[in-house]
Design a protein around this motif. Structure first.
Motif, PDB file in Angstrom:
ATOM      1  N   SER A 217      38.337  46.482  37.682  1.00  0.00           N
ATOM      2  CA  SER A 217      36.918  46.704  37.972  1.00  0.00           C
ATOM      3  C   SER A 217      36.226  46.876  36.419  1.00  0.00           C
ATOM      4  CB  SER A 217      36.612  48.064  38.022  1.00  0.00           C
ATOM      5  OG  SER A 217      34.946  48.103  38.453  1.00  0.00           O
ATOM      6  N   LEU A 222      31.333  51.566  40.794  1.00  0.00           N
ATOM      7  CA  LEU A 222      30.522  50.588  41.698  1.00  0.00           C
ATOM      8  C   LEU A 222      29.253  51.072  43.275  1.00  0.00           C
ATOM      9  CD1 LEU A 222      34.038  48.331  41.364  1.00  0.00           C
ATOM     10  CD2 LEU A 222      31.689  47.911  39.957  1.00  0.00           C
ATOM     11  N   GLN A 226      30.569  47.196  46.996  1.00  0.00           N
ATOM     12  CA  GLN A 226      31.489  46.253  45.889  1.00  0.00           C
ATOM     13  C   GLN A 226      33.206  47.078  45.699  1.00  0.00           C
ATOM     14  OE1 GLN A 226      30.154  45.346  42.513  1.00  0.00           O
ATOM     15  NE2 GLN A 226      28.720  44.476  43.148  1.00  0.00           N
ATOM     16  N   PRO A 228      36.685  48.184  46.545  1.00  0.00           N
ATOM     17  CA  PRO A 228      37.069  47.435  46.570  1.00  0.00           C
ATOM     18  C   PRO A 228      38.498  49.246  47.306  1.00  0.00           C
ATOM     19  CG  PRO A 228      38.155  47.532  45.141  1.00  0.00           C
ATOM     20  CD  PRO A 228      37.006  48.269  44.988  1.00  0.00           C
ATOM     21  N   TYR A 250      40.139  51.407  41.927  1.00  0.00           N
ATOM     22  CA  TYR A 250      39.649  50.472  40.874  1.00  0.00           C
ATOM     23  C   TYR A 250      39.505  51.659  39.755  1.00  0.00           C
ATOM     24  CZ  TYR A 250      34.693  52.683  41.963  1.00  0.00           C
ATOM     25  OH  TYR A 250      33.698  53.096  41.785  1.00  0.00           O
ATOM     26  N   LEU A 297      35.833  40.115  37.373  1.00  0.00           N
ATOM     27  CA  LEU A 297      35.945  40.807  37.363  1.00  0.00           C
ATOM     28  C   LEU A 297      34.198  41.795  37.792  1.00  0.00           C
ATOM     29  CD1 LEU A 297      38.389  43.026  36.026  1.00  0.00           C
ATOM     30  CD2 LEU A 297      36.999  43.235  33.719  1.00  0.00           C
ATOM     31  N   ARG A 298      35.267  42.424  39.176  1.00  0.00           N
ATOM     32  CA  ARG A 298      33.658  43.534  39.304  1.00  0.00           C
ATOM     33  C   ARG A 298      33.133  44.353  37.685  1.00  0.00           C
ATOM     34  NH1 ARG A 298      38.249  43.698  42.018  1.00  0.00           N
ATOM     35  NH2 ARG A 298      38.421  43.370  44.413  1.00  0.00           N
ATOM     36  N   GLY A 299      32.071  43.949  38.505  1.00  0.00           N
ATOM     37  CA  GLY A 299      31.050  45.271  37.000  1.00  0.00           C
ATOM     38  C   GLY A 299      31.077  44.316  35.909  1.00  0.00           C
ATOM     39  N   GLN A 302      27.531  43.875  35.187  1.00  0.00           N
ATOM     40  CA  GLN A 302      26.817  44.604  34.918  1.00  0.00           C
ATOM     41  C   GLN A 302      27.035  45.540  33.759  1.00  0.00           C
ATOM     42  OE1 GLN A 302      27.089  47.193  38.707  1.00  0.00           O
ATOM     43  NE2 GLN A 302      25.985  49.053  37.649  1.00  0.00           N
TER      44      GLN A 302
END
Length: 341
Positions: A217, A222, A226, A228, A250, A297-299, A302
């Protein structure tokens, strides 16, 4: 490709982490950029996914090599063998003879002449008769459907395995670009070092890669949908060699990746500073396009959007964007010859 085709045309995204080959507008090879070599006779044992499974398990009999580091060739001989092996993976078609090969290979926009020559030589030694080069951010822009010849500014951020390519494209050229050697491999290395430093557990790159995929992340907070589940890491204690099982969240991964992501942010800001005002206005209006495996990759989009105050758009298929653009350049090689090296 017909029975009497004299030339086989292939497009290669020769990546640090993965190599993708497109033939006849289809992805025919998508394999890790790894080759296993016998130490006895220095011949190739396996390539791609099979070779990746041998990492850390071959002892003194087999050595596994990643021929590319930081987007450029680190082992010329291994790279040549890897390209040969992957070309052999292309499904065979009925032919009376072996065709000559025309290929378009993508390269980092910051490549030196020596590095470009190394890619060309490896490709030619692996069987390429006509070898063309195209810069990765240009290929990525074409691969996600942008009109690179229009008098409009488009910004691409391609986060691969070895390099992050940042470029502003207009009228078929790179108006300004940055190529930094901070990317997916650095994220993996950061996780590996963090696990040793904070949890005293020894992990290798394959395990660190799994951590990145499962709980990686760019943000410590998050959205609920989303988030995990924690990932259980099993490995030896660095001091005692006894087994350890450590659950990783994360948030921890976000903290350990922060420094590398900040360097990518600085490079994006540097490219924006060098962008002409008219093109800058286009970029603010159209957003910045994220491609490459790192875009998943998460986020990340954003975080970038909040930092730059410009929308960041993740491509529909970021992993294959560069390869598809390279395939498009191959298909229209006369039209896009001015983009080739």
């Amino acid at each position: 490709m017909g029975l009497f085709s004299f030339t086989q045309e292939i497009a290669i995204d020769l990546g640090t982490a993965n190599t993708i080959i497109i033939c006849d507008d289809k992805v025919v090879v998508d394999e890790p950029s790894v080759v296993a070599i016998s130490t006895a006779d220095n011949k190739m044992v396996a390539v791609g996914r099979k070779a990746q499974q041998m990492i850390g398990k071959g002892g003194t009999i087999i050595r596994t090599v990643r021929p590319l580091r930081d987007g450029v060739i680190a082992d010329f001989y291994a790279c040549e063998m890897m390209i040969r092996g992957m070309i052999k993976m292309i499904p065979k078609q009925n032919r009376l003879f072996t065709p000559s090969i025309r290929m378009v290979v993508c390269i980092p926009s910051g490549s030196t002449e020596v590095e470009i020559r190394a890619v060309r030589d490896s490709s030619e030694h692996a069987g390429g008769r006509d070898v063309y080069m195209i810069f990765e951010p240009m290929a990525a822009a074409m691969g996600i459907g942008l009109d690179v010849e229009a008098p409009v500014g488009h910004m691409i951020v391609d986060i691969g395995g070895g390099t992050t390519e940042i470029a502003v494209i207009s009228l078929g050229g790179l108006v300004c670009n940055r190529s930094i050697r901070i990317a997916g491999d650095d994220f993996t290395s950061d996780i590996r070092e963090y696990m040793g430093r904070m949890h005293n557990i020894k992990v290798d790159d394959p395990t660190a890669e799994l951590i990145k995929i499962n709980v990686g992340s760019a943000l410590t907070e998050l959205p609920e949908d989303q988030v995990p589940e924690d990932f259980l890491v099993v490995g030896p204690n660095r001091m005692t060699a006894l087994p350890l099982s450590i659950p990783i969240s994360y948030q921890e991964v976000a903290h350990c990746l922060d420094k590398s992501i900040s360097k990518i942010e600085a490079a994006i800001l540097s490219a924006l500073e060098a962008t002409p005002p008219e093109l800058y206005a286009d970029i603010v209006r159209n957003g910045i396009h994220l491609t490459g495996g790192g875009a998943l990759l998460r986020g990340l989009s954003q975080r970038f959007s909040e930092k730059m105050n410009i929308p960041f758009i993740v491509a529909d298929d970021p992993l294959h964007a560069v390869a598809r653009g390279t395939g498009l350049a191959l298909k229209n090689i006369d039209k896009y010859s001015f983009l080739m090296r």
